[in-house]
Motif scaffolding. Structure first.
Motif, PDB file in Angstrom:
ATOM      1  N   PRO A 141     -12.732 -13.939   6.718  1.00 47.50           N
ATOM      2  CA  PRO A 141     -13.147 -14.689   5.519  1.00 47.50           C
ATOM      3  C   PRO A 141     -12.188 -14.511   4.338  1.00 47.50           C
ATOM      4  O   PRO A 141     -12.213 -15.311   3.400  1.00 47.50           O
ATOM      5  N   TYR A 142     -11.378 -13.453   4.374  1.00 43.96           N
ATOM      6  CA  TYR A 142     -10.431 -13.191   3.287  1.00 43.96           C
ATOM      7  C   TYR A 142      -8.993 -13.332   3.782  1.00 43.96           C
ATOM      8  O   TYR A 142      -8.681 -13.001   4.933  1.00 43.96           O
ATOM      9  N   THR A 143      -8.119 -13.810   2.914  1.00 44.35           N
ATOM     10  CA  THR A 143      -6.690 -13.844   3.230  1.00 44.35           C
ATOM     11  C   THR A 143      -6.116 -12.434   3.076  1.00 44.35           C
ATOM     12  O   THR A 143      -6.721 -11.578   2.423  1.00 44.35           O
ATOM     13  N   PRO A 144      -4.942 -12.180   3.656  1.00 45.80           N
ATOM     14  CA  PRO A 144      -4.321 -10.864   3.463  1.00 45.80           C
ATOM     15  C   PRO A 144      -4.124 -10.524   1.984  1.00 45.80           C
ATOM     16  O   PRO A 144      -4.313  -9.382   1.570  1.00 45.80           O
ATOM     17  N   GLN A 145      -3.744 -11.524   1.168  1.00 45.36           N
ATOM     18  CA  GLN A 145      -3.572 -11.262  -0.264  1.00 45.36           C
ATOM     19  C   GLN A 145      -4.895 -10.846  -0.907  1.00 45.36           C
ATOM     20  O   GLN A 145      -4.916  -9.975  -1.786  1.00 45.36           O
ATOM     21  N   GLU A 146      -5.999 -11.456  -0.480  1.00 40.66           N
ATOM     22  CA  GLU A 146      -7.306 -11.116  -1.047  1.00 40.66           C
ATOM     23  C   GLU A 146      -7.767  -9.728  -0.627  1.00 40.66           C
ATOM     24  O   GLU A 146      -8.538  -9.083  -1.335  1.00 40.66           O
ATOM     25  N   LEU A 147      -7.304  -9.265   0.525  1.00 38.34           N
ATOM     26  CA  LEU A 147      -7.683  -7.929   0.992  1.00 38.34           C
ATOM     27  C   LEU A 147      -7.036  -6.824   0.163  1.00 38.34           C
ATOM     28  O   LEU A 147      -7.536  -5.695   0.130  1.00 38.34           O
ATOM     29  N   VAL A 148      -5.920  -7.138  -0.493  1.00 37.66           N
ATOM     30  CA  VAL A 148      -5.189  -6.120  -1.244  1.00 37.66           C
ATOM     31  C   VAL A 148      -6.078  -5.455  -2.284  1.00 37.66           C
ATOM     32  O   VAL A 148      -6.065  -4.233  -2.449  1.00 37.66           O
ATOM     33  N   LYS A 149      -6.892  -6.247  -2.995  1.00 37.48           N
ATOM     34  CA  LYS A 149      -7.714  -5.671  -4.075  1.00 37.48           C
ATOM     35  C   LYS A 149      -8.732  -4.674  -3.531  1.00 37.48           C
ATOM     36  O   LYS A 149      -9.077  -3.697  -4.212  1.00 37.48           O
ATOM     37  N   PHE A 150      -9.220  -4.883  -2.307  1.00 34.86           N
ATOM     38  CA  PHE A 150     -10.173  -3.939  -1.721  1.00 34.86           C
ATOM     39  C   PHE A 150      -9.458  -2.647  -1.307  1.00 34.86           C
ATOM     40  O   PHE A 150      -9.949  -1.544  -1.553  1.00 34.86           O
ATOM     41  N   ALA A 151      -8.296  -2.796  -0.678  1.00 34.30           N
ATOM     42  CA  ALA A 151      -7.534  -1.623  -0.250  1.00 34.30           C
ATOM     43  C   ALA A 151      -7.076  -0.796  -1.450  1.00 34.30           C
ATOM     44  O   ALA A 151      -6.955   0.438  -1.356  1.00 34.30           O
ATOM     45  N   MET A 152      -6.847  -1.436  -2.569  1.00 38.14           N
ATOM     46  CA  MET A 152      -6.425  -0.721  -3.780  1.00 38.14           C
ATOM     47  C   MET A 152      -7.477   0.286  -4.254  1.00 38.14           C
ATOM     48  O   MET A 152      -7.140   1.282  -4.898  1.00 38.14           O
ATOM     49  N   GLU A 153      -8.752   0.037  -3.908  1.00 37.81           N
ATOM     50  CA  GLU A 153      -9.800   0.985  -4.296  1.00 37.81           C
ATOM     51  C   GLU A 153      -9.618   2.324  -3.578  1.00 37.81           C
ATOM     52  O   GLU A 153      -9.932   3.379  -4.112  1.00 37.81           O
ATOM     53  N   GLY A 154      -9.116   2.272  -2.340  1.00 37.08           N
ATOM     54  CA  GLY A 154      -8.788   3.503  -1.636  1.00 37.08           C
ATOM     55  C   GLY A 154      -7.648   4.239  -2.304  1.00 37.08           C
ATOM     56  O   GLY A 154      -7.663   5.468  -2.437  1.00 37.08           O
ATOM     57  N   GLU A 155      -6.639   3.504  -2.759  1.00 34.94           N
ATOM     58  CA  GLU A 155      -5.514   4.113  -3.463  1.00 34.94           C
ATOM     59  C   GLU A 155      -5.956   4.743  -4.780  1.00 34.94           C
ATOM     60  O   GLU A 155      -5.447   5.781  -5.185  1.00 34.94           O
ATOM     61  N   LYS A 156      -6.915   4.097  -5.430  1.00 33.08           N
ATOM     62  CA  LYS A 156      -7.450   4.655  -6.675  1.00 33.08           C
ATOM     63  C   LYS A 156      -8.111   6.002  -6.427  1.00 33.08           C
ATOM     64  O   LYS A 156      -7.966   6.945  -7.200  1.00 33.08           O
TER      65      LYS A 156
END
Length: 310
Positions: free
Chosen positions: A114-129
């Motif tokens: 349901p999400y593009t790879p670009q849209e997934l970036v914001k979710f993965a960034m929460e792990g980096e935070k």
């Protein structure tokens, strides 16, 4: 239950001139993860091998990243996560990003993308935070999109996939010392001179232009960091000698991988990359420190499916 086993790659961030905005994806170094959708709601981390990491969902970068995705997806789903770490924590080649990016990529795939790879970036960034205290995207973006990526803007988030010349090969040496991203960030000055900023902007533009035009000399000239490297390099033993050895053997450029302690050298062709690996091996053999050396082409696809299980 639907499951997917994936390879989730290591990454090299910053690429000298592009602090927090540039990164690239490696092809031969990475973790494996097994992600499953289950009928029982909730996110559970059921197995971790290869590293001593938290099993609690809210303390693990993969769990936090998937939480962010499911909160946006607005459905109460069950997810189990197994992590097989091969990228050492604190290595500077995107260990936390591999887990964060791999987890959201796999869940997205199991949901029918349901999400593009670009849209997934914001979710993965929460792990980096969670990992570093800063929601940066220069590792998770190339892991999700593959190749070289540029974070043009963080607010709003705008991630661009760049061209990856086929002859580029990365050599990375990882000294077996840990430099935490949070510690490495603490040495950075928050103000830079206008002269430094202009110099760095020129290098970022030059590197992007060099990638698209496949001008390897321009790529090499642009792999220069006048802001971050002078401060962080003091945390890495033999950095200057490694850099000199790599350049003498023909590397286009050499710098700190992410927050360190890994050092990357980018070369044109496997032969030069291999010669660089041997030269920096000689430098580090004298230190008495244990180290790993990786030679990898650029991974243009990012996360890869190993097996789909029904």
């Amino acid at each position: 239950m639907k499951s997917i086993r994936i390879f989730t790659p290591a990454t090299v961030a910053n690429l000298s001139c592009g602090f927090d905005v540039l990164g690239c994806c490696l092809d031969t170094v990475g973790d494996e993860m097994l992600i499953s959708l289950t009928s029982e709601p909730g996110i559970r981390i059921t197995k971790i091998e290869g590293a001593d990491l938290p099993m609690e969902t809210d303390k693990n970068v993969a769990g936090v990243a998937v939480q962010a995705l499911l909160l946006d997806y607005k459905k109460d789903l069950g997810v189990t996560i197994e992590i097989y770490k091969k990228i050492k924590a604190g290595s500077g080649i995107g260990s936390s990003a591999a887990s964060s990016a791999g987890a959201v990529w796999a869940v997205n795939h199991l949901l029918g993308n349901p999400y593009t790879p670009q849209e997934l970036v914001k979710f993965a960034m929460e792990g980096e935070k969670l990992a570093s205290g800063n929601a940066h995207a220069d590792n998770v973006a190339p892991a999700l999109l593959g190749g070289f990526t540029l974070v043009r803007s963080y607010n709003p988030l705008d991630v661009i996939k760049l061209h990856s010349p086929k002859d580029l090969v990365m050599t990375v040496i990882h000294p077996q010392i840990e430099v935490k991203t949070s510690d490495s960030r603490s040495v950075i000055k928050h103000n830079v001179s206008l002269q430094q900023a202009i110099h760095q902007w020129g290098n970022v533009g030059g590197l992007v232009a060099g990638l698209f035009t496949e001008d390897y000399n321009l790529i090499g000239r642009s792999l220069e960091d006048v802001i971050i490297e002078p401060l962080r390099s003091i945390l890495i033993p033999e950095f200057k000698n490694v850099k000199n050895a790599a350049i003498e053997k023909g590397a286009l450029g050499c710098g700190i991988s992410g927050s360190g302690p890994s050092i990357f050298a980018l070369s044109k062709g496997l032969k030069i990359a291999t010669d660089v690996a041997e030269a920096i091996r000689v430098v580090y053999a004298k230190t008495g420190l244990e180290f790993d050396i990786h030679i990898s082409q650029i991974n243009s696809n990012g996360v890869k499916i190993i097996e789909e299980i029904q």
